[in-house]
Design a protein around this motif. Sequence first.
Motif, PDB file in Angstrom:
ATOM      1  N   SER A   1       0.808  -1.228   0.000  1.00  0.00           N
ATOM      2  CA  SER A   1       0.000   0.000   0.000  1.00  0.00           C
ATOM      3  C   SER A   1       0.838   1.274   0.000  1.00  0.00           C
ATOM      4  CB  SER A   1      -0.936   0.006   1.221  1.00  0.00           C
ATOM      5  OG  SER A   1      -0.207   0.263   2.417  1.00  0.00           O
ATOM      6  N   ILE A   2       2.145   1.166   0.296  1.00  0.00           N
ATOM      7  CA  ILE A   2       2.983   2.369   0.385  1.00  0.00           C
ATOM      8  C   ILE A   2       4.157   2.329  -0.591  1.00  0.00           C
ATOM      9  CG2 ILE A   2       2.355   2.761   2.800  1.00  0.00           C
ATOM     10  CD1 ILE A   2       5.114   1.609   3.588  1.00  0.00           C
TER      11      ILE A   2
ATOM     12  N   ASP B   1       5.356   5.497  -2.262  1.00  0.00           N
ATOM     13  CA  ASP B   1       5.544   6.671  -1.399  1.00  0.00           C
ATOM     14  C   ASP B   1       6.858   6.670  -0.640  1.00  0.00           C
ATOM     15  OD1 ASP B   1       2.672   8.057  -1.382  1.00  0.00           O
ATOM     16  OD2 ASP B   1       2.384   5.884  -1.331  1.00  0.00           O
TER      17      ASP B   1
ATOM     18  N   SER C   1      10.648   8.490   3.233  1.00  0.00           N
ATOM     19  CA  SER C   1       9.521   9.058   2.501  1.00  0.00           C
ATOM     20  C   SER C   1       9.996   9.861   1.297  1.00  0.00           C
ATOM     21  CB  SER C   1       8.699   9.967   3.429  1.00  0.00           C
ATOM     22  OG  SER C   1       7.704  10.672   2.692  1.00  0.00           O
TER      23      SER C   1
ATOM     24  N   LYS D   1      -0.957  12.726   8.488  1.00  0.00           N
ATOM     25  CA  LYS D   1      -1.218  12.561   7.061  1.00  0.00           C
ATOM     26  C   LYS D   1      -0.148  11.703   6.379  1.00  0.00           C
ATOM     27  CE  LYS D   1      -3.790  16.886   6.555  1.00  0.00           C
ATOM     28  NZ  LYS D   1      -3.871  18.198   5.841  1.00  0.00           N
ATOM     29  N   SER D   2       0.839  11.289   7.152  1.00  0.00           N
ATOM     30  CA  SER D   2       1.866  10.380   6.633  1.00  0.00           C
ATOM     31  C   SER D   2       1.197   9.165   6.006  1.00  0.00           C
ATOM     32  CB  SER D   2       2.778   9.941   7.781  1.00  0.00           C
ATOM     33  OG  SER D   2       3.428   8.729   7.486  1.00  0.00           O
ATOM     34  N   LYS D   3       1.705   8.743   4.846  1.00  0.00           N
ATOM     35  CA  LYS D   3       1.087   7.634   4.122  1.00  0.00           C
ATOM     36  C   LYS D   3       1.065   6.357   4.957  1.00  0.00           C
ATOM     37  CE  LYS D   3      -0.578   5.242   0.669  1.00  0.00           C
ATOM     38  NZ  LYS D   3      -1.980   5.394   0.237  1.00  0.00           N
TER      39      LYS D   3
ATOM     40  N   LYS E   1      -1.552   6.564   7.740  1.00  0.00           N
ATOM     41  CA  LYS E   1      -2.903   6.402   7.188  1.00  0.00           C
ATOM     42  C   LYS E   1      -3.165   4.951   6.813  1.00  0.00           C
ATOM     43  CE  LYS E   1      -4.328   9.650   4.323  1.00  0.00           C
ATOM     44  NZ  LYS E   1      -4.310  10.636   3.199  1.00  0.00           N
ATOM     45  N   SER E   2      -2.137   4.280   6.245  1.00  0.00           N
ATOM     46  CA  SER E   2      -2.306   2.875   5.856  1.00  0.00           C
ATOM     47  C   SER E   2      -2.489   1.977   7.071  1.00  0.00           C
ATOM     48  CB  SER E   2      -1.103   2.408   5.033  1.00  0.00           C
ATOM     49  OG  SER E   2      -1.039   3.085   3.799  1.00  0.00           O
TER      50      SER E   2
END
Length: 248
Positions: free
Chosen positions: A46-47, A50, A161, A201-203, A206-207
């Motif tokens: 999912s990341i 990113d 990131s 809000k870091s990916k 959030k995941s």
Amino acid sequence: MFHNLDSLIHQFSCVSLEEMNNVTLMNRVDTKLVINKTQLNSLLESIINDYEVLKINNNILMSYSSLYFDTKANKFYSDHHNGKNNRIKIRQRKYIESDLCFLEIKQKNGKGFTNKTRIPIKDFEVNLTNSSKEFIAKTTEKDFDLLPSLWNSFNRITLVSLKNKERVTIDLNVNYNINQVKKSFNNIVIIEVKQERFNRKSKIIKSLKTIKQNPFSISKYCIGMISLYNDIKYNVFKNKLLKINKIA
């Protein structure tokens, strides 16, 4: 598990150790989370667009070994357990693939920021050298009588990131030992998000939230101490240890 994980992490773009120096974040906010290892692959998928993954000498899954120090009364552990805002952890850490070893001091202040200071050493010092003692005294402005309290080893994936000043460490196969007493946590993954300030809000944050995993504040050092010592107070950590065992 490892075969699939190895294939997956090699799909990430890579970053070198030199390039990662721009995101050292020695003064930072650390956010920890714990998941079961069966959830790791889907999280990484999912990341994947990113983050970059740290690669050293063609290695991505790194091996780490640490030796922690504490006072005879386990002051550093007790300060964490008792919720003291200003607290210290002292360890030696060996980065196996890089063949580097450091004496590291982590100091946490009352505002939740962690400052890490370190110096290179040749190898583990079960008996601290004079230069190491001087570094500890100068950095902490305290005179501690320190003893080895815990050995710890694990494998780590480090992500950087692409959008924010943020690093993520993903630790697997966490093992502890001291005085021939051993404990392994092979079914959990400890994730630590290191940022200048907490960014929800870091990916990866959030995941993790989508799989109902929220920040979980406990250190690997405290987990090891609870697991190996029968004569230390741990009531504050009891629910957290139960949660870790449930995740495992």
